[in-house]
Scaffold this motif. Structure first.
Motif, mmCIF file in Angstrom:
data_model
loop_
_atom_site.group_PDB
_atom_site.id
_atom_site.type_symbol
_atom_site.label_atom_id
_atom_site.label_comp_id
_atom_site.label_asym_id
_atom_site.label_seq_id
_atom_site.Cartn_x
_atom_site.Cartn_y
_atom_site.Cartn_z
ATOM 1 N N LEU A 107 0.833 -1.204 0.000
ATOM 2 C CA LEU A 107 0.000 0.000 0.000
ATOM 3 C C LEU A 107 0.869 1.257 0.000
ATOM 4 O O LEU A 107 0.586 2.230 -0.706
ATOM 5 N N ARG A 108 1.933 1.223 0.753
ATOM 6 C CA ARG A 108 2.830 2.385 0.867
ATOM 7 C C ARG A 108 3.464 2.744 -0.472
ATOM 8 O O ARG A 108 3.535 3.918 -0.840
ATOM 9 N N VAL A 109 3.938 1.745 -1.220
ATOM 10 C CA VAL A 109 4.684 2.046 -2.450
ATOM 11 C C VAL A 109 3.782 2.321 -3.642
ATOM 12 O O VAL A 109 4.237 2.863 -4.650
ATOM 13 N N LEU A 110 2.503 1.977 -3.536
ATOM 14 C CA LEU A 110 1.579 2.265 -4.629
ATOM 15 C C LEU A 110 1.241 3.753 -4.689
ATOM 16 O O LEU A 110 1.063 4.402 -3.664
ATOM 17 N N LYS A 111 1.118 4.268 -5.895
ATOM 18 C CA LYS A 111 0.646 5.627 -6.083
ATOM 19 C C LYS A 111 -0.852 5.700 -5.765
ATOM 20 O O LYS A 111 -1.555 4.684 -5.873
#
Length: 206
Positions: A123-127
């Motif tokens: 979730l963190r690395v997704l735009k």
């Protein structure tokens, strides 16, 4: 890692995860990937042939098993998409916040020890607006099958690389903060029922 995990298990997993019914699910999910893509649990690269080089600009391939990375070498060499191997588990994604457009997760969540932490990393690395494309086996809705999954799991896990039979990928993704855009749940044909209930679909980052 033991000899079994580095030299035998990669072949066992490669055989099991390359069955026609599983490859069909991969072929339905992976081509939806776009932009900068992170694949968590890259394995020996069974998804590579399904990536569209006209839609994918870069593929980060996260795979902690040296044995799996060795098996992937030929497939990577033949792939038209730029592949960057990363020797880390799903709980340790070394990418910046909001840096990828798509995360691909196929038959991997079942084996990640701390699945909640791994999903938080994805979730963190997704735009914002980015998509998590998934196809995973997990807990069955039928009481009799679920009972056998619970009984078999303690024996199954050490033989299958830590694979859990009872996880529910869709509810785990929602608990991590993803919205489920669509999910198809079904028993895969020609598979033992205790390992055949499959969840495939798209989760999104709001």
């Amino acid at each position: 890692m033991s000899f079994y995990h580095e030299h035998i298990l990669p072949h066992v997993i490669g055989f099991a995860c390359g069955q026609p019914q599983i490859m069909k699910k991969r072929s339905q999910i992976v081509p939806l990937a776009t932009g900068r893509v992170l694949e968590v649990g890259f394995g020996a690269g069974p998804n590579l042939s399904f990536y569209d080089p006209a839609r994918v600009s870069h593929l980060y391939a996260l795979e902690p098993s040296e044995g799996m990375r060795r098996k992937a070498a030929d497939a990577i060499a033949a792939c038209p998409v730029t592949v960057e191997l990363i020797d880390l588990p799903g709980e340790e994604i070394p990418l910046e916040d909001a840096s990828v457009d798509t995360v691909v997760l196929t038959y991997t969540l079942c084996t990640i020890p701390d699945a909640e932490a791994a999903l938080a990393q994805m979730l963190r690395v997704l735009k914002p607006g980015g998509k998590l494309l998934f196809s995973e086996h997990g807990g069955a809705p039928d009481a009799d099958v679920a009972k056998w999954q619970r009984r078999i799991e303690p024996v199954w896990k050490p033989l299958a690389g830590g694979c859990h039979l009872t996880r529910h990928p869709d509810t785990m993704m929602q608990a991590a903060g993803f919205g489920i855009e669509r999910v198809e749940a079904m028993y895969l044909p020609k598979s033992p029922k205790f390992a055949a209930f499959n969840y495939a679909g798209i989760a999104v980052k709001a």
